[in-house]
Design a protein around this motif. Structure first.
Motif, PDB file in Angstrom:
ATOM      1  N   GLN A 129       0.836  -1.201   0.000  1.00 40.14           N
ATOM      2  CA  GLN A 129       0.000   0.000   0.000  1.00 40.14           C
ATOM      3  C   GLN A 129       0.874   1.256   0.000  1.00 40.14           C
ATOM      4  O   GLN A 129       2.029   1.217   0.411  1.00 40.14           O
ATOM      5  N   VAL A 130       0.236   2.369  -0.424  1.00 47.39           N
ATOM      6  CA  VAL A 130       0.943   3.657  -0.400  1.00 47.39           C
ATOM      7  C   VAL A 130       0.714   4.298   0.974  1.00 47.39           C
ATOM      8  O   VAL A 130      -0.073   5.226   1.130  1.00 47.39           O
ATOM      9  N   ASP A 131       1.389   3.761   1.988  1.00 45.43           N
ATOM     10  CA  ASP A 131       1.296   4.363   3.323  1.00 45.43           C
ATOM     11  C   ASP A 131       2.226   5.559   3.425  1.00 45.43           C
ATOM     12  O   ASP A 131       1.913   6.551   4.079  1.00 45.43           O
ATOM     13  N   THR A 505      -2.276   1.846  -5.984  1.00 47.88           N
ATOM     14  CA  THR A 505      -3.461   2.707  -6.089  1.00 47.88           C
ATOM     15  C   THR A 505      -4.517   2.130  -7.022  1.00 47.88           C
ATOM     16  O   THR A 505      -5.720   2.266  -6.780  1.00 47.88           O
ATOM     17  N   CYS A 506      -4.109   1.454  -8.092  1.00 48.90           N
ATOM     18  CA  CYS A 506      -5.046   0.951  -9.095  1.00 48.90           C
ATOM     19  C   CYS A 506      -6.058  -0.028  -8.503  1.00 48.90           C
ATOM     20  O   CYS A 506      -7.183  -0.125  -8.973  1.00 48.90           O
ATOM     21  N   ILE A 507      -5.678  -0.771  -7.460  1.00 52.85           N
ATOM     22  CA  ILE A 507      -6.629  -1.723  -6.856  1.00 52.85           C
ATOM     23  C   ILE A 507      -7.167  -1.222  -5.523  1.00 52.85           C
ATOM     24  O   ILE A 507      -7.777  -1.968  -4.770  1.00 52.85           O
ATOM     25  N   GLY A 508      -6.929   0.052  -5.213  1.00 48.24           N
ATOM     26  CA  GLY A 508      -7.463   0.593  -3.962  1.00 48.24           C
ATOM     27  C   GLY A 508      -6.486   0.588  -2.818  1.00 48.24           C
ATOM     28  O   GLY A 508      -6.825   0.978  -1.704  1.00 48.24           O
ATOM     29  N   ASN A 509      -5.227   0.159  -3.061  1.00 49.02           N
ATOM     30  CA  ASN A 509      -4.200   0.193  -2.008  1.00 49.02           C
ATOM     31  C   ASN A 509      -3.516   1.555  -2.001  1.00 49.02           C
ATOM     32  O   ASN A 509      -2.291   1.665  -2.011  1.00 49.02           O
ATOM     33  N   SER A 510      -4.357   2.613  -2.007  1.00 54.27           N
ATOM     34  CA  SER A 510      -3.841   3.978  -2.116  1.00 54.27           C
ATOM     35  C   SER A 510      -3.402   4.530  -0.769  1.00 54.27           C
ATOM     36  O   SER A 510      -2.764   5.579  -0.716  1.00 54.27           O
ATOM     37  N   GLY A 511      -3.736   3.798   0.327  1.00 50.17           N
ATOM     38  CA  GLY A 511      -3.345   4.275   1.647  1.00 50.17           C
ATOM     39  C   GLY A 511      -4.142   5.510   2.046  1.00 50.17           C
ATOM     40  O   GLY A 511      -4.957   6.028   1.283  1.00 50.17           O
ATOM     41  N   PRO A 512      -3.900   6.012   3.264  1.00 55.90           N
ATOM     42  CA  PRO A 512      -4.706   7.136   3.758  1.00 55.90           C
ATOM     43  C   PRO A 512      -4.304   8.467   3.131  1.00 55.90           C
ATOM     44  O   PRO A 512      -3.143   8.677   2.777  1.00 55.90           O
ATOM     45  N   LEU A 513      -5.276   9.363   3.006  1.00 51.87           N
ATOM     46  CA  LEU A 513      -4.992  10.756   2.648  1.00 51.87           C
ATOM     47  C   LEU A 513      -4.567  11.486   3.908  1.00 51.87           C
ATOM     48  O   LEU A 513      -4.903  11.055   5.031  1.00 51.87           O
ATOM     49  N   PRO A 514      -3.869  12.636   3.796  1.00 53.29           N
ATOM     50  CA  PRO A 514      -3.597  13.441   4.987  1.00 53.29           C
ATOM     51  C   PRO A 514      -4.924  13.743   5.707  1.00 53.29           C
ATOM     52  O   PRO A 514      -5.934  14.030   5.059  1.00 53.29           O
TER      53      PRO A 514
END
Length: 889
Positions: A129-131, A505-514
């Motif tokens: 994920q993009v943590d 990100t393409c599969i929803g592993n975009s991690g949290p927004l600020p």
């Protein structure tokens, strides 16, 4: 049984008599030369595997007679050369294999028989994920978290790689499955057991079709179907119609492969290619690189076809050389394909085969474009993006509408991020991700993004610090050539550091927004935007806070990140203003095709591919350090919340039970059109107020430890609670988007799982009513397993996505389809009735069955078991039960 076609096998090279191939030209049948090249692959597999049992001479004749039989719903078997899996679908497949070994042992059989017979490759790419982003150690931090969260899953997969023969596992941090397949795993031609034959495959991911761009026939299947192929069963498929897609002309110098694929996607959606093969031909194909072709083939599921095939030609051979494949093997590949009549010259129209239908595209007519805000087929020219988004804002709720009142279109919310003041409005970009194998496999668009970043930085432009930017390449080769060509520092300066090697990100592993950004979006009820170079943008998939998501080429992702909004007309409005006050326009920065090609020719070289891939299975030290058992039977850990023995086979006996009618079923959900597998079985975050969260909390986990649904697909207790748990689920029984339904006996509104449990405890069967294209989106076995475990016995839909219908069949859930011209509305169905579905003793493919309501109304529907093999699976209670009985007897 001996093969009745053994007589056409002959050596490819007279000096190597032990290495043969089935020379289809020796059949002496003029029909072979008229077959589409994709159908020739099916024919070769049928001829080579003909045993008069699983594959019969009659099947070979039906494929040869494709021109006549394509319109007759004829069933043919297909033995793919291999299977490919990714970890989200691979973990449940290995869990099923482990549970099947237990079941076979329990029934008195040999558990060692449950073992892949067909070669299988599993690439771990869906867990990261993009943590962390916008920092120099983002990659390291995200990979550390990936191992921390997924240690149990990874240990289990490592056990599988040791316990099962013929299964190769590519460790995490290596790249995206389809790009690794393209650059490394693809054989193009197999050289095995003394025979040459075409490489072909099925995969547990709908974008398996990407490999079609290299001339390797492949498509996505359900995890359940893939498991049967791994166990040596052929796929049973209806002989497909083949749409010839003729490409002509040259693309405009400013157009990217992404623009071409989004144009093709919209066009083929309009043509209607569901369940068909698309085969590309014409002189325009010769103008496209393999990376361009792979981009077009990758989005095959988005235009609805089964496969999107580009036969092998000289460009394919040059790609194999560029990616460092063995020279001797490349020689055999070309010699074999020429000898068997499968090597293509796209400039030679005399080679053009027969097609069901021909459609054309002049590449010169393609313009820069994006797709969105909620579906990949909704193409929008870049010049129209601002106007289109503003129209969508006020349009009624739907695929192209958000139902925002006109007086609210100018709303804005101020917030503080890292001590500075900012504001968000409708259309503000909050996620900008260069992600997904669709585009990261293509050096032209990746280097194009890098060159644009360099020019933007040189011009003094920046990206606002609150925008979640990320770069997740599909393989280490991408990082290598971005670094060597000198563009990586400029990408990093704009916030596009490498955050991981995986789908992200393409599969929803975009991690949290600020937090401040998420709060501002919620406070203002804003339509915030994600821009990504991916292939899917369904609502609720990318991030819960981005209700509008647009697919775009990597250079456009950077452009929209710099602009900070989707509400910009690049032709007349500047991207930004530099420190000197000068307006900078996108046209000032956009690299030409010649610029990009010059850099690509210099820096994308065979040595890079060789260096990256020769150490791919050993380079990840964290993976190497994992300690995993190698016993034949897996020792299940009752404390694990990731890996659990599923209940599918608990009451399985060797004796078949006759199928029974479904009596007085309640409707659990009443859904509309285009219900995706993301709605049915989400892969993203586990909401804190969901049944799955309550279960995990009861197992002493904190919300920080929940991870995603995708990562917990090896645990049925989590996945059944996550079924229909998407926050954007639109159920006609309630007047809002929510993962809830009405429990009719009590009249209460409950979470879907809780309602299903109540029905189950009272012994009531369940069905689902739905509309067109049910189950569209990513292939997801849990979108069939979950409903099965909820107690859903049948789905009644207007139409189905191909893979999902197959998965329902594989789990023994009946896919029912309204008769042509009928639907819930025309039949006056409210979903509040109780349904009895009469299942006769004598079953036939696609037969009509009677449905009786407790109101006295009666109507008929088609039972979508399309082949005799599918009926066999149904009688067994599903494909896995069938395989267990077969192996245990």
């Amino acid at each position: 049984m001996s093969n009745p076609f053994a007589w056409i096998a002959e050596p490819l090279n007279p000096n190597q008599p032990a290495k043969k191939f089935f020379n289809l030209n020796k059949l002496g049948d003029a029909r072979y030369g008229r077959l589409p090249f994709s159908i020739r692959v099916l024919l070769e597999a049928a001829v080579r595997n003909c045993d008069e049992f699983l594959v019969k001479k009659e099947d070979v004749e039906n494929i040869l007679d494709w021109n006549v039989m394509q319109s007759k719903n004829v069933e043919v078997p297909f033995n793919p050369a291999r299977v490919i899996l990714q970890d989200l679908t691979g973990v449940p497949a290995v869990v099923d294999f482990a549970a099947m070994r237990d079941a076979v042992k329990k029934l008195g059989g040999d558990p060692e028989k449950i073992n892949p017979i067909c070669p299988a490759d599993l690439v771990i790419d869906h867990s990261i994920q993009v943590d962390f982003n916008r920092r120099s150690d983002s990659l390291q931090k995200n990979q550390e978290l990936e191992f921390e969260r997924n240690k149990e899953r990874f240990e289990f997969l490592k056990w599988g790689s040791q316990a099962f023969h013929n299964m190769k596992i590519i460790p995490p941090g290596s790249g995206i499955v389809h790009q690794v397949n393209l650059e490394y795993l693809a054989r193009v031609v197999f050289d095995q057991n003394g025979y040459y034959y075409p490489d072909s495959l099925v995969g547990t991911d709908s974008h398996t079709t990407m490999i079609d761009g290299l001339g390797v026939l492949g498509w996505g299947v359900g995890g359940i179907e893939a498991e049967a192929v791994m166990l040596g069963q052929p796929i049973s498929m209806v002989l497909p119609k083949v749409i010839g897609y003729k490409l002509m002309g040259n693309p405009h110098p400013l157009v990217t492969s992404t623009d071409i694929v989004l144009t093709v996607t919209k066009h083929l959606r309009q043509v209607g290619v569901v369940g068909k093969f698309v085969e590309f031909f014409g002189p325009g194909v010769a103008q496209l690189s393999i990376a361009d072709r792979a981009t077009i083939a990758n989005m095959c599921p988005e235009y609805g076809a089964t496969a999107a095939f580009f036969p092998v030609d000289e460009v394919s051979i040059r790609y194999l050389i560029q990616t460092g494949r063995d020279e001797e093997k490349i020689k055999h590949i070309k010699n074999y394909l020429v000898a068997v009549g499968m090597f293509r010259d796209f400039n030679n129209s005399a080679q053009d085969p027969d097609f069901t239908q021909v459609v054309e595209l002049d590449l010169h007519t393609v313009v820069p474009c994006c797709s969105g805000p909620k579906r990949p087929q909704d193409k929008v020219a870049v010049s129209e993006m601002k106007k289109d988004f503003e129209t969508c804002l006020g349009a009624k709720q739907g695929f192209k509408g958000f139902n925002v009142a006109p007086e609210r279109h100018g709303d804005h919310v101020k917030f503080v991020h890292n001590g500075s003041d900012f504001e968000l409005t409708h259309g503000s970009v909050v996620i900008a991700a260069i992600t997904s194998c669709t585009n990261t496999s293509n050096p032209s668009v990746m280097l194009g993004a890098g060159l644009l970043a360099k020019k933007a930085v040189d011009a003094g432009l920046t990206v606002k610090p609150y925008i979640k930017t990320s770069l997740s390449p599909g393989s280490g080769v991408v990082t290598y050539y971005l670094r060597e060509s000198g563009v990586m520092p400029y990408l990093a300066q704009l916030g596009f550091e490498v955050v991981g090697y995986g789908c992200m990100t393409c599969i929803g592993n975009s991690g949290p927004l600020p937090e401040a950004v998420a709060e501002a979006i919620t406070q203002g009820d804003l339509i915030a935007v994600g821009v990504l170079s991916g292939n899917r943008n369904f609502e609720g998939r990318i991030h819960p806070n981005t209700r509008a998501n647009y697919l775009a080429s990597p250079p456009l992702v950077i452009a929209y990140a710099i602009a900070g909004t989707i509400r910009i007309d690049f032709e007349i409005e500047p991207l930004g203003v530099n420190a000197e006050g000068k307006e900078i326009f996108l046209k000032d920065l956009w690299p030409t095709r010649d610029e990009i090609q010059a850099v690509e020719q210099q820096y994308v070289i065979p040595g890079m591919f060789k260096e990256v891939y020769q150490k791919i299975e050993t380079v990840n030290e964290s993976w190497n350090a994992l300690d995993a058992p190698s016993d034949t039977l897996y020792t299940w850990n009752p404390k694990s919340t990731y890996i659990k023995s599923p209940p599918f086979f608990e009451n399985l006996t060797l004796e078949l039970q006759p199928p029974k009618s479904i009596v007085d079923a309640y409707v659990l959900l009443n859904l509309g059109d285009s219900v995706t597998t993301d709605h049915i079985s989400p892969a993203g975050n586990i909401a804190r107020n969901s049944p799955a969260a309550r279960y995990l909390t009861s197992r002493s986990l904190t919300p920080r430890e929940f991870n995603s649904y995708g990562s917990r697909r090896g645990n049925d207790a989590v996945m059944v609670r996550g079924t229909f748990a998407n926050i954007r689920l639109s159920n006609k029984f309630i007047n809002k988007q929510a993962p809830q339904t009405i429990h009719f006996p009590s009249g209460e509104t409950l979470d879907v799982f809780d309602a299903a449990e109540r029905y189950k405890q009272a012994g009531h069967p369940l069905i689902v009513l739905t509309g067109k294209e049910y189950g569209s989106g990513s292939s997801r076995d849990w979108a069939a397993k979950g409903p099965f475990l909820l107690g859903i016995k049948a789905i009644l839909a207007e139409s189905y996505e191909r893979i999902h219908r197959s998965n329902l069949v594989g789990m023994g859930v009946i896919p029912l389809q309204y008769l042509p011209g009928e639907d819930a509305e025309s039949l006056g169905l409210t979903g509040r009735e109780r349904y009895t579905i009469v299942i006769p003793e004598e079953l036939a493919p696609r037969m009509k069955v009677q449905i009786k309501l407790d109101t006295g109304k009666t109507f008929h529907a088609i039972m979508r078991f399309d082949t005799d093999v599918e009926l066999t699976y149904f009688r067994n209670g599903g494909i896995l039960n069938y395989m267990i009985r077969k192996m245990a007897s």
